[in-house]
Design an enzyme around this catalytic site. Structure first.
Site, PDB file in Angstrom:
ATOM      1  N   PHE A 269      -0.568  -0.342  21.185  1.00 12.93           N
ATOM      2  CA  PHE A 269      -0.038  -1.602  20.694  1.00 12.93           C
ATOM      3  C   PHE A 269      -0.308  -1.747  19.193  1.00 12.93           C
ATOM      4  CE2 PHE A 269      -0.763  -6.208  19.865  1.00 12.93           C
ATOM      5  CZ  PHE A 269       0.545  -6.626  20.025  1.00 12.93           C
TER       6      PHE A 269
ATOM      7  N   LYS B 249     -10.022   0.507  14.062  1.00 17.84           N
ATOM      8  CA  LYS B 249     -10.888  -0.581  14.515  1.00 17.84           C
ATOM      9  C   LYS B 249     -12.219  -0.062  15.044  1.00 17.84           C
ATOM     10  CE  LYS B 249     -10.751  -4.872  17.192  1.00 17.84           C
ATOM     11  NZ  LYS B 249      -9.925  -5.745  18.073  1.00 17.84           N
TER      12      LYS B 249
ATOM     13  N   MET C 220      23.792 -10.696 -10.501  1.00 14.02           N
ATOM     14  CA  MET C 220      23.928  -9.358 -11.064  1.00 14.02           C
ATOM     15  C   MET C 220      24.930  -8.531 -10.264  1.00 14.02           C
ATOM     16  SD  MET C 220      23.122  -7.494 -13.601  1.00 14.02           S
ATOM     17  CE  MET C 220      21.586  -7.988 -14.381  1.00 14.02           C
TER      18      MET C 220
END
Length: 578
Positions: free
Chosen positions: A113, A163, A484
């Site tokens: 995930f 992590k 532009m």
């Protein structure tokens, strides 16, 4: 020895590195790091509303200071949202460290995930990247990351942090390195003395010289030396879009910006010169136009910290690899001590010719736009902004016509006054970049020049301005179209306007500002422009959005004739071409 978790090590390392601000947005893979931020009082986190804005804010903070910008994002979409900002910094050589959370090490490669290969995705647009494999590596990696980001040719560095290496309960000895040892990375500092002497000799012999300086002079903190050299020699100076402010814009020796929308006198002088001193510039396509036709009679001295930039697109006759401040310091000393001086007669003739070009088409000599009608001209808005702020504001811009008008008509006298995405051309850069600058300079006017299209790219950062009380002034040149793109469709596609209009779907910017707790002011009449500009800056403690309805038919000129032209081939107006 102090024992810390990986998350605490990371934040303590930032503290030891002198990092004061981190721009970021939390998420699952970075939560251990955010818990460490909660416990640390030295490193302040700025909660943005989108990760792209975090990178642009860190970028603007870096451009407005001499510091490395720092970003913290989570894995997956948090990391990928940062990619545009990383690429923006990479193209403009802005030092930045981006710390991205990552899924636990044991999950990498399993499509877990919010897993993305941040190292792989960012590899083409970073100076270097690190994947932390063990918590004990963190102090050394952080030290190396900041060293790499700020030295040599500056740029962004990514630290990808799984992590699992930041787990709070797993403690390891912490010691922050005092020095960096990297055998494979030794950027040049001092230029070759023989080449510098050769360059000075070439400058002394020049009849029609031009100093062409770029963003490297700003990031290399060499503006004072460049100015000293130019005044000692009495040579004309032109800046790139990225280099504006490196030489004082109000100085008579300044020719204005060169390149795609550069000044007539700057581009024409470049084409006809016999010696170019290029300092911290990379001869990109927006300057050279057609490389085979670029400055056909000029010998080129090229000073750059990055050897890969020298002779990359245009061959240098005297290449000098080294930091611009070191090289310019040596050049100034040689010029001052030399008995030989430039040919005053030839230089006088050259200045006479340049001033004739300036009088003919110079943007600052007299207005080159309609001053007699009722419509508000975008050039006039920028000139009014320059006057009201006394030329002292820090100005960021988004990308488009408003960016070019700001570059042309705001006279930047100091480095780090002008913050814009020059290389990547990132719409949405302006507001978060101004936000980053505002954190660094609470005592200055911070202005974002934008358009009604660009401002919507990162408009959610109005909420961040509210939270942190940053009184940025937003000057919107509203021409009701993607200006532009419209200009190119006018010039190249016979005014076939494909997908440039909003079909009356734009928000009421005044009400939108009020919803965020800010002030919105509209300008629809030319006669009220100055008064409302002054009102905007009188509200010192407020974010003010000045929505100026400008002439939607106006184009940016001069404009190089691309792609077949040389630097002297320009459109001066809709009907006049050199």
């Amino acid at each position: 020895m102090e024992m810390l978790s990986g998350g605490d090590m990371l934040i303590r390392s930032l503290e030891e590195e002198g990092v004061e601000l981190v721009f970021g947005y939390p998420g699952g893979a970075a939560l251990h790091i955010y818990d460490a931020i909660f416990k640390n009082e030295a490193v302040k986190h700025i909660l943005v509303r989108h990760e792209q804005a975090a990178t642009h804010a860190a970028d603007g903070y870096s451009r407005a200071t001499d510091k490395v910008g720092t970003v913290l994002v989570t894995s997956g979409p948090g990391a990928t949202n940062a990619i545009t900002g990383i690429a923006t910094a990479h193209m403009d050589s802005i030092p930045m460290v981006v710390i991205s959370g990552q899924v636990p090490a044991e999950k990498i490669g399993e499509d877990a995930f919010q897993e993305t290969d941040m190292i792989g995705i960012s590899r083409p647009i970073v100076k270097h990247s690190f994947l932390v494999k063990h918590a004990s590596e963190i102090p050394e990696i952080v030290k190396k990351a900041y060293y790499i980001a700020r030295t040599g040719r500056p740029g962004p560095v990514v630290i990808d942090v799984p992590k699992s290496v930041t787990t709070p309960g797993e403690l390891f000895p912490f010691e922050y390195p005092k020095k960096v040892k990297m055998r494979s990375y030794t950027p040049a500092v001092k230029g070759h003395s023989g080449q510098i002497k050769k360059a000075v000799q070439m400058l002394m012999e020049a009849k029609r010289p031009v100093i062409y300086s770029g963003g490297g002079v700003v990031t290399g903190q060499a503006s004072d030396l460049l100015t000293e050299l130019a005044r000692e020699l009495n040579f004309p100076v032109t800046n790139t879009l990225m280099g504006l402010g490196a030489f004082p814009g109000s100085d008579p020796q300044f020719l204005g910006m060169l390149g795609m929308h550069g000044f007539f006198e700057a581009n024409t002088a470049m084409h006809h010169c016999d010696v170019i001193l290029a300092v911290g510039a990379r001869f990109d396509d927006r300057v050279t136009n057609t490389p085979s036709k670029f400055c056909p009679n000029a010998k080129i001295i090229h000073i750059d910290i990055d050897p890969a930039s020298i002779s990359k697109t245009v061959n240098a006759d005297v290449p000098i690899v080294g930091s611009v401040d070191s090289v310019l310091k040596e050049m100034v000393a040689l010029v001052k001590s030399s008995d030989e001086k430039p040919d005053e007669t030839a230089l006088g003739d050259w200045w006479k010719q340049i001033n004739e070009w300036r009088d003919r088409h110079g943007l600052w000599v007299k207005p080159r736009y309609n001053t007699g009608g009722d419509k508000i001209m975008p050039q006039e808005v920028i000139q009014t902004l320059w006057e009201v702020t006394e030329g002292k504001a820090i100005v960021s811009s988004d990308v488009g016509q408003h960016q070019m008008f700001a570059a042309q008509y705001y006279r930047f006298d100091s480095p780090k006054q002008w913050l814009n995405s020059g290389g990547l051309g990132t719409m949405g850069f302006g507001l978060p970049a101004a936000m980053g600058a505002a954190f660094a300079h609470r005592d200055k006017d911070i202005v974002c020049v934008t358009g009604e299209g660009s401002i919507q790219m990162c408009i959610q950062e109005l909420s961040t301005l509210t939270q942190y009380g940053l009184p940025v002034k937003i000057i919107c040149l509203n021409n009701q179209a993607l200006g532009m793109v419209k200009q190119w469709q006018d010039m190249v596609y016979d005014s076939r306007y494909s997908e440039i209009h909003y079909e009356d779907s734009l928000p009421d910017f005044v009400k939108l500002m009020e919803a965020y707790g800010h002030v919105g002011i509209e300008v629809t009449e030319r006669s009220e422009l100055r008064a409302k500009m002054e009102e905007t800056f009188a509200l010192k403690d407020k974010v003010v959005f000045l929505n100026v309805y400008v002439d939607p038919a106006e184009h940016v000129y001069p404009m190089l004739v691309a792609p077949e032209g040389s630097m002297r081939d320009m459109w001066i107006s809709k009907t006049e071409r050199t």
